[in-house]
Design a protein around this motif. Structure first.
Motif, PDB file in Angstrom:
ATOM      1  N   UNK A 279      40.747  87.214 -14.384  1.00 17.24           N
ATOM      2  CA  UNK A 279      40.597  85.748 -14.313  1.00 17.24           C
ATOM      3  C   UNK A 279      40.103  85.449 -15.784  1.00 17.24           C
ATOM      4  N   UNK A 280      39.199  86.210 -16.166  1.00 18.36           N
ATOM      5  CA  UNK A 280      38.404  85.867 -17.560  1.00 18.36           C
ATOM      6  C   UNK A 280      39.778  86.102 -18.671  1.00 18.36           C
ATOM      7  N   UNK A 281      40.503  87.365 -18.388  1.00 11.05           N
ATOM      8  CA  UNK A 281      41.767  87.400 -19.155  1.00 11.05           C
ATOM      9  C   UNK A 281      42.584  86.321 -19.278  1.00 11.05           C
ATOM     10  N   UNK A 282      43.122  85.976 -18.302  1.00 12.24           N
ATOM     11  CA  UNK A 282      43.794  84.860 -17.889  1.00 12.24           C
ATOM     12  C   UNK A 282      43.486  83.637 -18.903  1.00 12.24           C
ATOM     13  N   UNK A 283      42.109  83.141 -18.554  1.00 14.17           N
ATOM     14  CA  UNK A 283      41.595  82.009 -19.293  1.00 14.17           C
ATOM     15  C   UNK A 283      41.654  82.205 -20.537  1.00 14.17           C
ATOM     16  N   UNK A 284      41.230  83.210 -21.030  1.00 15.37           N
ATOM     17  CA  UNK A 284      41.316  83.802 -22.701  1.00 15.37           C
ATOM     18  C   UNK A 284      42.691  83.624 -23.025  1.00 15.37           C
ATOM     19  N   UNK A 285      43.683  84.366 -22.391  1.00 10.35           N
ATOM     20  CA  UNK A 285      45.120  84.331 -22.811  1.00 10.35           C
ATOM     21  C   UNK A 285      45.499  82.793 -22.626  1.00 10.35           C
ATOM     22  N   UNK A 458      51.716  86.017 -21.291  1.00  8.50           N
ATOM     23  CA  UNK A 458      50.707  85.527 -22.528  1.00  8.50           C
ATOM     24  C   UNK A 458      50.136  86.829 -22.982  1.00  8.50           C
ATOM     25  N   UNK A 459      50.763  88.169 -22.737  1.00 11.04           N
ATOM     26  CA  UNK A 459      50.292  89.348 -23.479  1.00 11.04           C
ATOM     27  C   UNK A 459      50.802  89.386 -24.866  1.00 11.04           C
ATOM     28  N   UNK A 460      50.137  89.708 -25.909  1.00  9.17           N
ATOM     29  CA  UNK A 460      50.466  89.893 -27.229  1.00  9.17           C
ATOM     30  C   UNK A 460      50.013  91.298 -27.699  1.00  9.17           C
ATOM     31  N   UNK A 461      50.524  91.924 -28.572  1.00 10.22           N
ATOM     32  CA  UNK A 461      49.789  93.068 -29.291  1.00 10.22           C
ATOM     33  C   UNK A 461      48.541  92.547 -30.248  1.00 10.22           C
ATOM     34  N   UNK A 462      47.245  93.013 -29.797  1.00  5.69           N
ATOM     35  CA  UNK A 462      46.330  92.392 -30.643  1.00  5.69           C
ATOM     36  C   UNK A 462      46.034  93.139 -31.842  1.00  5.69           C
ATOM     37  N   UNK A 463      46.588  94.344 -31.996  1.00  4.81           N
ATOM     38  CA  UNK A 463      46.114  95.406 -33.221  1.00  4.81           C
ATOM     39  C   UNK A 463      47.356  95.473 -34.032  1.00  4.81           C
ATOM     40  N   UNK A 464      46.785  95.968 -35.091  1.00  4.73           N
ATOM     41  CA  UNK A 464      47.905  96.379 -36.243  1.00  4.73           C
ATOM     42  C   UNK A 464      48.536  95.524 -36.909  1.00  4.73           C
ATOM     43  N   UNK A 471      52.981  83.377 -31.848  1.00  3.62           N
ATOM     44  CA  UNK A 471      53.928  83.386 -30.428  1.00  3.62           C
ATOM     45  C   UNK A 471      52.928  83.037 -29.422  1.00  3.62           C
ATOM     46  N   UNK A 472      53.891  82.732 -28.473  1.00  8.79           N
ATOM     47  CA  UNK A 472      52.964  82.040 -27.025  1.00  8.79           C
ATOM     48  C   UNK A 472      52.805  83.402 -26.149  1.00  8.79           C
ATOM     49  N   UNK A 473      53.574  84.408 -26.290  1.00 12.03           N
ATOM     50  CA  UNK A 473      53.526  85.503 -25.413  1.00 12.03           C
ATOM     51  C   UNK A 473      54.104  85.248 -24.065  1.00 12.03           C
TER      52      UNK A 473
END
Ligand code: ADP
Length: 518
Positions: A279-285, A458-464, A471-473
């Protein structure tokens, strides 16, 4: 100006997970360990008590054997006593003893003066004389009692050589089943001896006799016999039907119960923690999604605004210059349309409202139509691109608009995530029962561990290398949902720094409307 993108958790996830484990799992574990420990202590105490009682009972069995021997000797001594009291000689006494040797091996009379060397023991106020054969002829002991003469003085000891092995074997049952439970001095009486297994062992430790089979070994206690039964041992243990064995079984069940309860509790904590983190992940995303979308909308809008103003004010000198602004407006409008389509399609699919209008189609047409609308972006972005279509292709059952949307998303990503190597390839091919559509680039690539996750919403590669790309993911999760709705699948092969290939695989239409292979 680049917008700082909120992290999708890593550090705070760890902290929260540790907090949850600390707050719920550790106390649960501590309680379980305490419960285990307490239960084990209770069980241990019950066993100790049972062991103590068994040791006490073994002593009682030994005493009962001595009493039994005295009673037997006293009972058999009647005729010899009469003879001695009547003033009979040693030989008369011996003859009288011989008449009662059924229970024993051989009679024996020891005159008073020869009694030295024999031992004495008092059993319930009666003197029992015993000992080994001083001549060494007999290997069994002698058990006797004093005989008195005419004048009332002791004349010697009359008794028998007897086999202690047969004696203990013959008398065990009567001692355990009758004598002990009835003894008024027996602590616990009948009830407590009912669940005990009693075994007699010879001096070498071999079993001579037993009453009741099967023992609960941890409660077994041993006592060594002395006197005429020197070296023999009595072992007393609780039977498997005893209260202590029952309590022990309950303890095992209780332990299993506590174990299961702990597992359930830890499982619930784990699932709860996962749910909360998700849930936290979703809110952040979602927060990240809003800021990303806003930014994605702003860029084309400002480009369009500048181009329209320029055209309005006639700030161009050549037709080619005017066309450049018009192209920019067209290109940015396409981008806006695609973004808005993504969001709309996504929310429709999430709500289960997206209706695909599927009909047999040629994937080459989908590719051509998509390339037409995307060409501008490729050319303006300075991309070199190649489209490879086979001469013949089996049809697939699909929604042309949805598939076009998928391809545009893959192309959009290929453009967004390319750096200096601006090469894009679109390849359509067919296998036995599927048709594939692959989009390859030579961009930044996706690390192996992220390749599954990028299809999540909502997933995006956050590193590199991806950091400055907006992008919206939603693109890939939308592509996957649409392809799944076509009974197909999406695959990715990628190497960071070398590029990526996203492949859509769709089942070939087998001719019957609505039914498909694959
Ligand atoms: P968005 O591109 O809007 O972030 P997508 O769902 O389309 O969302 O993609 C999810 C993530 O997958 C991207 O943020 C990016 O990190 C990665 N990705 C997608 N396509 C590519 C590609 N062709 N090359 C490298 N990374 C990619």
């Amino acid at each position: 100006m680049p917008i700082p993108r909120p992290r999708i958790l890593p550090r705070s996830r760890e902290r929260k997970l540790a907090l949850l484990i600390g707050a719920v799992a550790l106390p649960a574990l501590a309680l379980a360990v305490t419960a285990f420990w307490l239960t084990l202590r209770v069980s241990h105490q019950v066993e100790v008590e049972s062991g103590r009682y068994n040791a006490y009972l073994a002593e009682k069995v030994i005493e009962a054997y001595e009493r039994e021997l005295v009673d037997e000797v006293r009972g058999a001594l009647g005729p010899a006593e009469m003879v001695s009291r009547a003033g009979g000689t040693g030989d008369d006494v011996r003859a009288a003893l011989a008449s009662r040797m059924r229970l024993f091996e051989a009679p024996h009379f020891v005159p008073l003066e020869a009694l030295e060397g024999y031992s004495l023991v008092t059993v319930e106020g009666q003197l029992l004389i015993y000992g080994e054969d001083p001549t060494g002829q007999r290997d069994h002991p002698f058990a006797a009692m004093l005989l008195y003469g005419l004048d009332g003085n002791a004349i010697g000891a009359g008794g028998w050589w007897f086999n202690p092995r047969s004696f203990v074997a013959e008398h065990l049952r009567v001692i355990v089943v009758d004598r002990l439970p009835q003894s008024p001095r027996m602590y616990g009486g009948l009830e407590s001896t009912r669940n005990l297994a009693v075994t007699v062992l010879d001096p070498r430790g071999n079993e001579v006799a037993h009453v009741r089979e099967g023992t609960f070994p941890r409660t077994a206690r041993l006592a060594v016999m002395t006197g005429p039964f020197e070296g023999y041992q009595v072992r007393v243990a609780a039977t498997p039907t005893s209260p202590v064995a029952f309590a022990n079984r309950l303890v095992v069940i209780e332990m299993v119960f506590i174990g299961l309860l702990t597992l359930v509790l830890l499982g619930a904590t784990f699932v709860g923690a996962r749910y909360i983190l998700r849930q936290i992940e979703l809110v952040n995303a979602k927060t990240s999604f809003v800021s990303n979308v806003t930014h994605e909308l702003k860029t084309p809008i400002s480009v369009i605004k500048v181009a329209v103003e320029t055209l309005e004010l006639g700030r161009f000198s050549t037709v080619a210059e005017r066309d450049k602004f018009l192209r920019a407006i067209s290109r940015e409008t396409d981008r806006l349309t695609q973004l808005v389509d993504n969001i709309l399609d996504y929310s429709r699919l999430e709500a289960g409202q997206h209706m695909l209008a599927r009909s047999p189609l040629d994937l080459r047409d989908v590719v051509s139509a998509s390339m037409d609308s995307f060409r501008l972006r490729l050319e303006d972005g300075g991309f070199h691109y190649e489209v490879s279509l086979p001469a013949a292709l089996p049809p697939v059952l699909g929604d042309a608009r949805a598939l076009q949307h998928c391809l545009l998303n893959l192309l959009d990503n290929a453009v967004k995530y390319s750096r200096d190597q601006k090469d894009i390839r679109v390849v359509v091919a067919s296998g036995d029962d599927y048709v594939s559509l692959a989009v390859s680039d030579r961009g930044i690539g996706v690390p192996e561990e992220e390749q599954d996750r990028i299809f999540d919403k909502f997933a995006r590669v956050e590193t590199g290398l991806v950091h400055d790309v907006k992008g919206a993911g939603l693109g890939l999760s939308l592509v996957q949902m649409l392809v799944h709705a076509h009974h197909g699948r999406v695959e990715v092969t990628s190497k960071p720094g070398e590029g990526s290939t996203f492949t859509i695989l769709l089942p070939v239409w087998d001719g019957s409307r609505g039914s498909m292979q694959g």
